[in-house]
Design a protein around this motif. Structure first.
Motif, PDB file in Angstrom:
ATOM      1  N   ALA A  76      13.917 -86.017  10.105  1.00  0.00           N
ATOM      2  CA  ALA A  76      12.604 -84.696  10.022  1.00  0.00           C
ATOM      3  C   ALA A  76      12.392 -84.234  11.024  1.00  0.00           C
ATOM      4  O   ALA A  76      11.554 -84.149  11.900  1.00  0.00           O
ATOM      5  CB  ALA A  76      11.361 -85.512   9.322  1.00  0.00           C
ATOM      6  N   TYR A  77      13.636 -83.355  11.552  1.00  0.00           N
ATOM      7  CA  TYR A  77      13.634 -82.684  12.769  1.00  0.00           C
ATOM      8  C   TYR A  77      14.484 -81.437  12.419  1.00  0.00           C
ATOM      9  O   TYR A  77      15.568 -81.917  11.924  1.00  0.00           O
ATOM     10  CB  TYR A  77      13.868 -83.576  13.726  1.00  0.00           C
ATOM     11  CG  TYR A  77      13.831 -83.185  15.263  1.00  0.00           C
ATOM     12  CD1 TYR A  77      12.278 -83.043  15.653  1.00  0.00           C
ATOM     13  CD2 TYR A  77      14.528 -82.615  16.039  1.00  0.00           C
ATOM     14  CE1 TYR A  77      11.983 -82.493  17.165  1.00  0.00           C
ATOM     15  CE2 TYR A  77      14.372 -82.034  17.368  1.00  0.00           C
ATOM     16  CZ  TYR A  77      13.041 -82.195  17.666  1.00  0.00           C
ATOM     17  OH  TYR A  77      12.762 -81.658  19.025  1.00  0.00           O
ATOM     18  N   PRO A  78      14.438 -80.349  13.258  1.00  0.00           N
ATOM     19  CA  PRO A  78      15.520 -79.389  13.127  1.00  0.00           C
ATOM     20  C   PRO A  78      16.497 -79.540  14.170  1.00  0.00           C
ATOM     21  O   PRO A  78      16.620 -79.283  15.209  1.00  0.00           O
ATOM     22  CB  PRO A  78      14.591 -78.101  13.148  1.00  0.00           C
ATOM     23  CG  PRO A  78      13.514 -78.377  14.056  1.00  0.00           C
ATOM     24  CD  PRO A  78      13.120 -79.756  13.844  1.00  0.00           C
ATOM     25  N   LEU A  79      17.680 -80.023  13.448  1.00  0.00           N
ATOM     26  CA  LEU A  79      19.028 -80.514  14.329  1.00  0.00           C
ATOM     27  C   LEU A  79      19.591 -79.367  14.901  1.00  0.00           C
ATOM     28  O   LEU A  79      19.867 -78.497  13.874  1.00  0.00           O
ATOM     29  CB  LEU A  79      19.736 -81.549  13.531  1.00  0.00           C
ATOM     30  CG  LEU A  79      19.057 -83.069  13.202  1.00  0.00           C
ATOM     31  CD1 LEU A  79      20.130 -83.820  12.718  1.00  0.00           C
ATOM     32  CD2 LEU A  79      18.618 -83.750  14.457  1.00  0.00           C
ATOM     33  N   LEU A 121      16.096 -78.516   9.083  1.00  0.00           N
ATOM     34  CA  LEU A 121      16.725 -77.335   9.494  1.00  0.00           C
ATOM     35  C   LEU A 121      15.779 -76.084   9.527  1.00  0.00           C
ATOM     36  O   LEU A 121      14.888 -76.053   8.629  1.00  0.00           O
ATOM     37  CB  LEU A 121      17.773 -76.808   8.688  1.00  0.00           C
ATOM     38  CG  LEU A 121      18.724 -75.666   8.989  1.00  0.00           C
ATOM     39  CD1 LEU A 121      19.726 -76.252  10.268  1.00  0.00           C
ATOM     40  CD2 LEU A 121      19.712 -75.171   7.753  1.00  0.00           C
ATOM     41  N   ASP A 122      15.668 -75.133  10.731  1.00  0.00           N
ATOM     42  CA  ASP A 122      14.725 -74.152  10.597  1.00  0.00           C
ATOM     43  C   ASP A 122      15.296 -72.877  11.193  1.00  0.00           C
ATOM     44  O   ASP A 122      14.491 -71.983  11.430  1.00  0.00           O
ATOM     45  CB  ASP A 122      13.487 -74.360  11.172  1.00  0.00           C
ATOM     46  CG  ASP A 122      13.432 -74.361  12.789  1.00  0.00           C
ATOM     47  OD1 ASP A 122      14.540 -74.471  13.506  1.00  0.00           O
ATOM     48  OD2 ASP A 122      12.290 -74.473  13.347  1.00  0.00           O
ATOM     49  N   SER A 123      16.566 -72.593  11.131  1.00  0.00           N
ATOM     50  CA  SER A 123      17.330 -71.481  11.469  1.00  0.00           C
ATOM     51  C   SER A 123      18.306 -71.075  10.924  1.00  0.00           C
ATOM     52  O   SER A 123      19.247 -71.794  10.486  1.00  0.00           O
ATOM     53  CB  SER A 123      17.374 -71.299  13.196  1.00  0.00           C
ATOM     54  OG  SER A 123      18.269 -71.986  13.724  1.00  0.00           O
ATOM     55  N   ARG A 124      18.942 -69.750  10.630  1.00  0.00           N
ATOM     56  CA  ARG A 124      20.189 -69.354  10.283  1.00  0.00           C
ATOM     57  C   ARG A 124      21.177 -69.839  11.442  1.00  0.00           C
ATOM     58  O   ARG A 124      22.332 -70.339  10.860  1.00  0.00           O
ATOM     59  CB  ARG A 124      20.114 -67.870  10.081  1.00  0.00           C
ATOM     60  CG  ARG A 124      19.218 -67.297   9.282  1.00  0.00           C
ATOM     61  CD  ARG A 124      19.288 -65.916   9.167  1.00  0.00           C
ATOM     62  NE  ARG A 124      20.467 -65.254   8.828  1.00  0.00           N
ATOM     63  CZ  ARG A 124      20.724 -63.938   8.993  1.00  0.00           C
ATOM     64  NH1 ARG A 124      19.786 -62.980   9.140  1.00  0.00           N
ATOM     65  NH2 ARG A 124      21.992 -63.440   8.625  1.00  0.00           N
ATOM     66  N   GLU A 125      20.925 -69.787  12.687  1.00  0.00           N
ATOM     67  CA  GLU A 125      21.891 -70.159  13.729  1.00  0.00           C
ATOM     68  C   GLU A 125      22.213 -71.533  13.545  1.00  0.00           C
ATOM     69  O   GLU A 125      23.337 -71.882  13.528  1.00  0.00           O
ATOM     70  CB  GLU A 125      21.340 -69.599  15.079  1.00  0.00           C
ATOM     71  CG  GLU A 125      20.830 -68.331  15.073  1.00  0.00           C
ATOM     72  CD  GLU A 125      19.974 -67.785  14.917  1.00  0.00           C
ATOM     73  OE1 GLU A 125      19.572 -66.635  15.087  1.00  0.00           O
ATOM     74  OE2 GLU A 125      19.116 -68.538  14.044  1.00  0.00           O
ATOM     75  N   ALA A 126      21.323 -72.370  13.354  1.00  0.00           N
ATOM     76  CA  ALA A 126      21.495 -73.834  13.280  1.00  0.00           C
ATOM     77  C   ALA A 126      22.394 -74.392  12.037  1.00  0.00           C
ATOM     78  O   ALA A 126      23.097 -74.883  12.008  1.00  0.00           O
ATOM     79  CB  ALA A 126      20.202 -74.520  13.192  1.00  0.00           C
ATOM     80  N   ALA A 127      21.935 -73.556  10.885  1.00  0.00           N
ATOM     81  CA  ALA A 127      22.699 -73.737   9.857  1.00  0.00           C
ATOM     82  C   ALA A 127      24.275 -73.393  10.042  1.00  0.00           C
ATOM     83  O   ALA A 127      25.084 -74.103   9.424  1.00  0.00           O
ATOM     84  CB  ALA A 127      22.277 -72.933   8.605  1.00  0.00           C
ATOM     85  N   GLU A 128      24.463 -72.396  10.642  1.00  0.00           N
ATOM     86  CA  GLU A 128      25.800 -71.974  10.593  1.00  0.00           C
ATOM     87  C   GLU A 128      26.557 -72.851  11.673  1.00  0.00           C
ATOM     88  O   GLU A 128      27.982 -73.217  11.420  1.00  0.00           O
ATOM     89  CB  GLU A 128      25.904 -70.332  11.084  1.00  0.00           C
ATOM     90  CG  GLU A 128      25.436 -69.476  10.118  1.00  0.00           C
ATOM     91  CD  GLU A 128      25.009 -68.045  10.519  1.00  0.00           C
ATOM     92  OE1 GLU A 128      24.979 -67.840  11.852  1.00  0.00           O
ATOM     93  OE2 GLU A 128      24.601 -67.023   9.937  1.00  0.00           O
ATOM     94  N   THR A 129      25.850 -73.171  12.803  1.00  0.00           N
ATOM     95  CA  THR A 129      26.554 -74.157  13.638  1.00  0.00           C
ATOM     96  C   THR A 129      26.820 -75.524  12.956  1.00  0.00           C
ATOM     97  O   THR A 129      27.861 -75.987  13.258  1.00  0.00           O
ATOM     98  CB  THR A 129      25.523 -74.212  14.963  1.00  0.00           C
ATOM     99  OG1 THR A 129      25.556 -72.894  15.587  1.00  0.00           O
ATOM    100  CG2 THR A 129      26.254 -75.231  16.040  1.00  0.00           C
ATOM    101  N   HIS A 150       2.390 -74.994  14.026  1.00  0.00           N
ATOM    102  CA  HIS A 150       2.895 -73.874  14.874  1.00  0.00           C
ATOM    103  C   HIS A 150       3.841 -74.966  16.139  1.00  0.00           C
ATOM    104  O   HIS A 150       4.019 -74.393  17.239  1.00  0.00           O
ATOM    105  CB  HIS A 150       2.000 -73.384  15.491  1.00  0.00           C
ATOM    106  CG  HIS A 150       1.148 -72.620  14.557  1.00  0.00           C
ATOM    107  ND1 HIS A 150       1.425 -71.873  13.298  1.00  0.00           N
ATOM    108  CD2 HIS A 150      -0.291 -72.325  14.686  1.00  0.00           C
ATOM    109  CE1 HIS A 150       0.628 -71.406  12.727  1.00  0.00           C
ATOM    110  NE2 HIS A 150      -0.642 -71.622  13.468  1.00  0.00           N
ATOM    111  N   ARG A 151       4.608 -75.935  15.739  1.00  0.00           N
ATOM    112  CA  ARG A 151       5.571 -76.468  16.346  1.00  0.00           C
ATOM    113  C   ARG A 151       6.912 -75.934  16.071  1.00  0.00           C
ATOM    114  O   ARG A 151       7.231 -74.875  16.340  1.00  0.00           O
ATOM    115  CB  ARG A 151       5.461 -77.981  16.384  1.00  0.00           C
ATOM    116  CG  ARG A 151       6.503 -78.475  17.494  1.00  0.00           C
ATOM    117  CD  ARG A 151       6.114 -80.173  17.253  1.00  0.00           C
ATOM    118  NE  ARG A 151       6.926 -80.503  16.066  1.00  0.00           N
ATOM    119  CZ  ARG A 151       6.489 -82.156  15.849  1.00  0.00           C
ATOM    120  NH1 ARG A 151       6.060 -82.767  16.705  1.00  0.00           N
ATOM    121  NH2 ARG A 151       6.926 -82.473  14.680  1.00  0.00           N
ATOM    122  N   SER A 152       7.671 -76.546  15.355  1.00  0.00           N
ATOM    123  CA  SER A 152       9.117 -76.151  14.990  1.00  0.00           C
ATOM    124  C   SER A 152       8.853 -75.540  13.222  1.00  0.00           C
ATOM    125  O   SER A 152       7.384 -75.911  12.823  1.00  0.00           O
ATOM    126  CB  SER A 152       9.973 -77.112  14.669  1.00  0.00           C
ATOM    127  OG  SER A 152       9.700 -78.492  14.314  1.00  0.00           O
TER     128      SER A 152
END
Length: 366
Positions: free
Chosen positions: A83-86, A109-117, A140-142
């Motif tokens: 449970a953390y945006p890896l 996951l919390d970003s397009r960039e992280a998903a693509e990588t 208001h953390r991740s």
């Protein structure tokens, strides 16, 4: 409970009977609300406790890191959510592939960039890992705003990832008067994100929320399908002050010895010094907390200062000052930190030592 004579201080003691009661009570409360329980095992990092939670009905485990996931998968856990945006590069991808061979693995996951990588790094194993989008519900953390979730989900899907759910951490519930507000904000955020994602064609089967302050408040109409409390197994001084547990619910204490005592003067307070400092209690102290921990059997005493190996405890004027050599039970403010500071813990039942547990996931921070 009397501290067993065989224990040298400072030492973390876990009361197995209280621990089991806490585990059973949370499992029953969550089931009664029609929710699943996926406890966060970063709190204890102990496989034996995870086994107790799973035996009581938990559907799987929550962890914070790949390293924690590896420890619990090695000990037989079959359903693990990180449970953390890896951020998944080639080395992390290889570890995820090995994990997926042992258990069902979902990652935050919390970003397009992280998903693509992540997708590029996983290569032909991209379909083996489930992705759960983190939604910011007020901490208001991740996490992303609900109205951004569809864009991130589309980016993940185009990259080949399977988006199966959403989660949030209502961390702002850890403050006086905040659990109900945090729970309501969680409900709104999960509901909005799930609605938009479902309308966009994503099969959102998991809606994960809850923290120890809010887990028993969360209901089936909250927008969540599961909750992820962690601290509930032990309780700690923060939960005591928030009113989310009682003294009899505290399963973990630090046995400490009075090594110095002072009756005080007009200028210097009455106090004792314990041999339990920040290296076993941890140094967390929220701005609203009344001290650096609590004494379980002396609720009016206050831990006013910590050094590495000592705690300064100001004693109420009307109470007898403990003697040199007296052994006291200290409740840490933040129990997760205390557990990450030791290799092993002593387990007691009925006041007698019954076991030693290894903190197997201690230090597995990556």
């Amino acid at each position: 409970m009397t501290i067993p004579a065989e224990i040298d201080t400072p030492e973390i003691i876990i009361d197995r009977d209280v621990l089991q009661r806490n585990i059973d009570r949370m499992a029953t409360a969550v089931e009664a609300k029609g929710l699943h329980l996926r406890p966060h095992v970063k709190t204890h990092k102990v496989p034996e406790i995870a086994e107790m939670q799973l035996a009581a009905g938990a559907v799987g485990l929550t962890v914070a890191t790949l390293g924690e996931a590896e420890v619990f998968a090695e000990h037989g856990a079959k359903d693990i959510f990180i449970a953390y945006p890896l951020w998944v590069g080639p080395r992390q991808a290889e570890r995820l592939r090995r994990l997926a061979a042992k258990a069902r693995i979902a990652v935050g996951l919390d970003s397009r960039e992280a998903a693509e990588t992540m997708a590029a790094s996983l290569g032909d194993a991209v379909g083996e890992i489930e992705v759960v989008l983190e939604i910011d519900s007020g901490h208001h953390r991740s996490g992303i705003a609900p109205d951004v979730a569809v864009d991130v989900a589309h980016a993940a899907a185009r990259a080949g990832l399977r988006v199966t759910g959403i989660f949030t951490f209502p961390g702002h519930s850890y403050a006086p008067g905040m659990p109900l507000k945090a729970m309501d904000e969680e409900r709104l955020a999960l509901g909005e994100a799930a609605g938009m994602l479902t309308a966009a064609g994503f099969p959102i089967t998991h809606r994960s929320g809850g923290s120890t302050p809010t887990a028993t408040l969360t209901a089936g109409n909250s927008g969540a399908t599961e909750v992820r409390p962690g601290v509930y197994v032990f309780g700690d001084a923060q939960q005591l002050e928030l009113g989310r547990c009682a003294a009899e619910d505290i399963a973990l204490t630090i046995a400490a010895t009075v090594v110095s005592r002072h009756e005080g003067t007009d200028l210097i307070p009455r106090r004792v010094i314990l041999d339990s400092g920040s290296k076993i209690l941890g140094g967390d102290r929220p701005g609203w907390a009344t001290g650096f921990g609590r004494l379980l059997d002396f609720p009016d005493a206050r831990i006013t200062a910590l050094s590495e190996h000592h705690a300064t405890v100001v004693w109420p004027e009307e109470a007898m000052l403990p003697a040199l050599g007296d052994r006291l039970r200290v409740v840490p403010n933040h129990v997760c930190i205390a557990m990450n500071l030791v290799d092993d813990v002593t387990v007691v039942s009925g006041g007698s030592i019954v076991d030693r547990w290894h903190v197997a996931a201690r230090g597995r921070n990556k």
